[in-house]
Design a protein around this motif. Structure first.
Motif, short mmCIF file in Angstrom:
data_model
loop_
_atom_site.label_atom_id
_atom_site.label_comp_id
_atom_site.label_asym_id
_atom_site.label_seq_id
_atom_site.Cartn_x
_atom_site.Cartn_y
_atom_site.Cartn_z
N ALA A 26 2.31 -2.32 13.61
CA ALA A 26 1.56 -1.06 13.54
C ALA A 26 0.54 -1.01 14.67
N THR A 37 4.71 1.44 14.68
CA THR A 37 4.40 2.54 13.77
C THR A 37 2.98 3.04 14.02
N GLU A 82 -2.57 2.63 10.94
CA GLU A 82 -2.85 2.88 9.54
C GLU A 82 -4.21 3.56 9.40
N ALA A 83 -4.25 4.55 8.53
CA ALA A 83 -5.51 5.26 8.31
C ALA A 83 -6.52 4.31 7.65
N LYS A 84 -7.77 4.42 8.06
CA LYS A 84 -8.81 3.60 7.44
C LYS A 84 -9.14 4.16 6.06
N SER A 96 -2.87 -3.08 15.05
CA SER A 96 -2.74 -4.41 14.44
C SER A 96 -2.21 -5.38 15.50
N ASP A 134 -7.72 8.03 1.72
CA ASP A 134 -8.28 8.51 2.98
C ASP A 134 -9.41 9.48 2.69
N SER A 159 -4.66 0.49 19.15
CA SER A 159 -4.54 1.61 18.20
C SER A 159 -4.07 2.88 18.88
N ILE A 218 -3.56 5.95 0.21
CA ILE A 218 -2.97 5.30 1.38
C ILE A 218 -2.05 4.20 0.87
N GLY A 219 -0.76 4.26 1.21
CA GLY A 219 0.19 3.29 0.69
C GLY A 219 0.53 3.62 -0.75
#
Length: 339
Positions: free
Chosen positions: A52, A141, A144-146, A55, A182, A111, A188-189
């Motif tokens: 991602a 990908t 990922e949203a924080k 990451s 979010d 990012s 998220i997830g």
């Protein structure tokens, strides 16, 4: 004198040919045609060949270089006409100057890397100038949203009694359950909690600022602040415990004990807010429900004193208690034994 000259010439000749022999021996130690060997590479966690943005990419594999490793180059470039590229070179350290190495690194994926298909080149160069490259497609990908919010449910001991709990206490060896959200309140997830219908759970709200610092204490900073806010759980059409047969209904009890400034919160039903609370679905509400965890700010702080412990699931809470919702966290509640 003549004998001395002959001895000097002989010594010089021996040293000269000895040096040539030594150079030849060094050259023989670096076989020009023996290219480095790269074993099967593990690319990404569990060899997923995926990482991602924001990451890192896990890379691991064995290298054998008869002529010793001189350099390791990594290039990850965008496919499909894109120009984004990530490069990394290793020219010193534990992998350099050795014959055998287990390469294991995590390559940072910025990012800002566009999501999509990429191609990896992993190249080893030995001290004789030979190179070997391993290539692989990989996928990056979107970042990922924080998490802006989190709900944490931890099973505890306790007995439901009417609209509240008795004898609440921590349980040992319990694994907390959590869902991240979010800034808009969407999960998220994974978006669900699997709980036992009869279980009693401590519910903790977490809210984070841009730096990831918890800020949920702002709503209960002191009594004057906390009087403006109350948590509701909307949806699910819960059968409340006082209205159930054999006390098998739902209870939601906000239960902070101190304000953020350290002063004690007065006991009773109306003073608490719901930043920390306790909940049971009850056997009468077994099954799946779509619910929202809502923090409401009132137009008039005197409103909070009119809210009872059985008002938490009202469908018309927004009409009965004028104000605005600060946030609404949407999730699924699966109250099913055996989950």
């Amino acid at each position: 004198m003549k004998t001395t000259k002959i001895g000097f010439i002989t010594l010089f000749t021996m040293l000269f040919f000895g040096l040539l022999s030594s150079c030849k021996k060094d050259d023989d130690d670096i076989p020009a045609l023996a290219k480095p060997e790269i074993g099967t590479m593990e690319i990404g966690t569990d060899n997923s060949k995926t990482a991602a943005a924001g990451s890192d990419l896990h890379l691991e594999g064995n290298i054998v270089a008869e002529a010793l490793i001189n350099k390791i180059d990594i290039e990850i470039h965008q496919e499909g006409g894109g120009s984004y590229k990530i490069t990394k070179a290793y020219t010193e350290g534990k992998y350099i100057g050795v014959k055998n190495a287990t390469f294991h690194e995590h390559i940072d994926i910025p990012s800002v890397a566009p999501a999509g298909e990429y191609h990896l080149h992993f190249t080893v160069t030995d001290k004789a100038g030979n190179t070997t490259t391993v290539e692989s497609p990989i996928t990056i990908t979107a970042a990922e949203a924080k998490a802006a919010f989190k709900l944490v449910l931890t099973e505890v001991k306790g007995e439901g009694h009417g609209d509240h709990f008795h004898d609440l206490a921590d349980k040992e060896g319990v694994e907390p359950l959590s869902v991240n959200f979010d800034a808009s309140g969407e999960a998220i997830g994974h978006s669900h909690f699997h709980i036992s219908p009869s279980g009693v759970y401590k519910v903790e709200l977490k809210q984070y600022d841009a730096a990831g610092v918890e800020i949920q204490g702002q709503y209960i900073k002191d009594k004057a602040t906390a009087d403006n806010y109350k948590v509701f759980i909307t949806g699910g059409a819960f059968i409340l415990n006082p209205n159930s047969e054999n006390s098998t209904g739902a209870i939601f009890q906000p239960k902070e004990t101190t304000y953020s400034d350290g002063t004690a919160i007065p006991s009773g039903a109306i003073e608490t807010t719901g930043i920390i609370s306790y909940f049971t679905a009850g056997a009468a509400n077994a099954g799946e429900k779509d619910v929202k965890f809502v923090l409401r700010k009132f137009n008039d702080k005197s409103t909070k004193a009119t809210i009872t412990r059985t008002d938490w699931n009202l469908t018309n809470y927004d009409v009965k208690f004028p104000g605005e919702d600060v946030f609404r966290l949407s999730f699924e509640l699966h109250a099913e034994d055996g989950e």
